[in-house]
Design an enzyme around this catalytic site. Structure first.
Site, short mmCIF file in Angstrom:
data_model
loop_
_atom_site.label_atom_id
_atom_site.label_comp_id
_atom_site.label_asym_id
_atom_site.label_seq_id
_atom_site.Cartn_x
_atom_site.Cartn_y
_atom_site.Cartn_z
N ASP A 168 1.04 -1.13 -0.17
CA ASP A 168 0.06 -0.24 0.54
C ASP A 168 1.16 1.34 -0.01
OD1 ASP A 168 -1.93 1.61 0.16
OD2 ASP A 168 -3.02 1.16 2.22
N ASP A 185 3.80 1.99 7.75
CA ASP A 185 1.69 1.87 7.64
C ASP A 185 1.88 0.24 6.57
OD1 ASP A 185 -0.75 1.41 7.64
OD2 ASP A 185 -1.31 3.18 6.56
N1 LIG Z 1 6.21 6.83 12.96
C1 LIG Z 1 5.26 8.20 13.07
N2 LIG Z 1 5.43 9.54 12.76
C2 LIG Z 1 4.87 10.15 13.00
N3 LIG Z 1 3.63 10.16 11.94
C3 LIG Z 1 3.07 9.24 12.14
C4 LIG Z 1 4.08 7.78 12.32
N4 LIG Z 1 2.81 6.63 11.76
C5 LIG Z 1 1.26 7.77 11.47
N5 LIG Z 1 1.83 8.79 11.37
C6 LIG Z 1 0.72 9.70 11.01
O1 LIG Z 1 -0.29 9.03 11.35
C7 LIG Z 1 -1.39 8.63 10.47
C8 LIG Z 1 -1.73 7.41 9.97
O2 LIG Z 1 -0.98 6.05 10.19
P1 LIG Z 1 -0.80 4.84 9.35
O3 LIG Z 1 -0.05 4.32 9.92
O4 LIG Z 1 -0.70 5.76 7.92
O5 LIG Z 1 -2.03 4.24 9.18
P2 LIG Z 1 -3.69 4.30 8.81
O6 LIG Z 1 -3.96 2.87 8.28
O7 LIG Z 1 -4.78 4.59 9.81
O8 LIG Z 1 -3.56 5.20 7.22
C9 LIG Z 1 -0.16 9.45 8.95
O9 LIG Z 1 -0.35 9.35 7.61
C10 LIG Z 1 1.16 10.00 10.16
O10 LIG Z 1 0.14 11.40 9.82
MG LIG Z 2 -1.75 5.28 5.51
#
Ligand SMILES: Nc1ncnc2c1ncn2[C@@H]1O[C@H](COP(=O)(O)OP(=O)(O)O)[C@@H](O)[C@H]1O
Ligand SMILES: [Mg+2]
Length: 282
Positions: A168, A185
């Site tokens: 993804d 993610d």
């Molecule tokens: N380790 C991290 N450091 C900073 N921001 C993060 C981190 N992990 C996630 N985020 C923020 O949270 C958002 C959602 O996290 P993500 O892992 O992409 O989950 P989802 O499955 O909801 O898309 C990301 O787009 C980012 O902006």
């Molecule tokens: Mg995401």
């Protein structure tokens, strides 16, 4: 802020000191900025399966390793225990992938803990120490786009050389940290070796990178890194430091003109020798 219920057990366990703020509520998870171990970190709280979107699809779960056969049977039958096992497998898949990729030298957030459906990890930050923006929220010069694209192609190669495909990868799941792009993610990450959809997912991940950076550097739109990387992988020739060219043509490669001329010359020499033999004989 007041701790949300899903983070309370981590506070009781001493894994989190306090919750600073909510960062995001994405498709699959809620993400919080927390204080933990004297640092500012990130806590990703997975939503329940029923609240999630499309990604529980079969191609992601195929061949996911489930060691316990009772668990595997329950998952196949879709019982409550099975759904819970499936849920746990889904959530821990991201932690597994983070450890595996960090060990392979891929720039991902450093995982710290996984507890009660919450992933505690490094907060990826920009130059000011604030949560880093997603690529989608940033504009680039053509040069910057080429540099980041090259760096991310190198990361995709490193991942695949370690046997992992993101599945993804897009401008929404890459953060721009002070020191460059960071891939996030990963609950849907797949094992490249045992998955029938691996090739399709790798090609899609790479195509997403070209399409996004191609907005700023249009020549990236005609590159063919995906097929080239997959071809090298399939032939067992992909190394973590392989640098693909993007100019992949086909398995035969470009025509070897010098080689063809050598064959023609040899044939001409042979014919000359044959005629001489015939003259001598005649
Ligand atoms: N380790 C991290 N450091 C900073 N921001 C993060 C981190 N992990 C996630 N985020 C923020 O949270 C958002 C959602 O996290 P993500 O892992 O992409 O989950 P989802 O499955 O909801 O898309 C990301 O787009 C980012 O902006
Ligand atoms: Mg995401």
């Amino acid at each position: 802020m007041k701790a949300p219920p899903r983070l309370r057990s981590l506070i009781e366990e001493g894994l989190i000191d306090s919750v600073v703020r909510q960062l995001m509520s994405g498709k699959e998870a809620m993400v919080f900025v927390v204080r933990s171990g004297g640092e500012t970190r990130c806590a990703k709280v997975y939503k329940e399966a029923t609240q999630r979107s499309f990604r529980q699809a079969v191609d992601y779960t195929e061949n996911r390793k489930v060691k316990n056969t009772r668990q595997a049977r329950a998952m196949a039958k879709g019982t409550k225990f099975g759904r819970e096992a499936q849920e746990a497998a889904w959530q821990s898949a991201e932690v597994d992938a983070l450890y595996r990729l960090a060990a392979a030298g891929v720039r991902v957030p450093r995982p710290i803990n996984f507890h009660d459906g919450v992933l505690l990890m490094e907060l990826v930050t920009d130059a000011n120490g604030d949560a880093a923006p997603r690529l989608n929220d940033v504009a680039f010069t053509a040069d910057e786009a080429r540099t980041h694209h090259r760096a991310l192609i190198a990361e995709v190669v490193r991942m695949l050389a370690a046997g992992v495909i993101h599945g993804d990868l897009s401008e929404f799941n890459i953060l721009l940290a002070a020191d460059g792009p960071v891939i996030i993610d990963l609950p849907q990450a797949v094992d490249a070796a045992g998955n029938n959809h691996a090739q399709r997912m790798l090609l899609r991940d790479v195509a997403n990178l070209s399409a996004f950076f191609g907005r700023f550097a249009p020549e990236l739109l005609v590159t063919r890194y995906g097929p080239e990387i997959w071809d090298l992988y399939q032939r067992g020739m992909l190394q973590p430091d392989t640098r693909p060219t993007g100019a992949f043509e086909s398995r035969l490669g470009p025509v070897d003109v010098a080689g063809v001329l050598r064959v023609v010359d040899d044939a001409r020499d042979e014919e000359k020798a044959r005629l001489q033999r015939m003259q001598l004989a005649g």
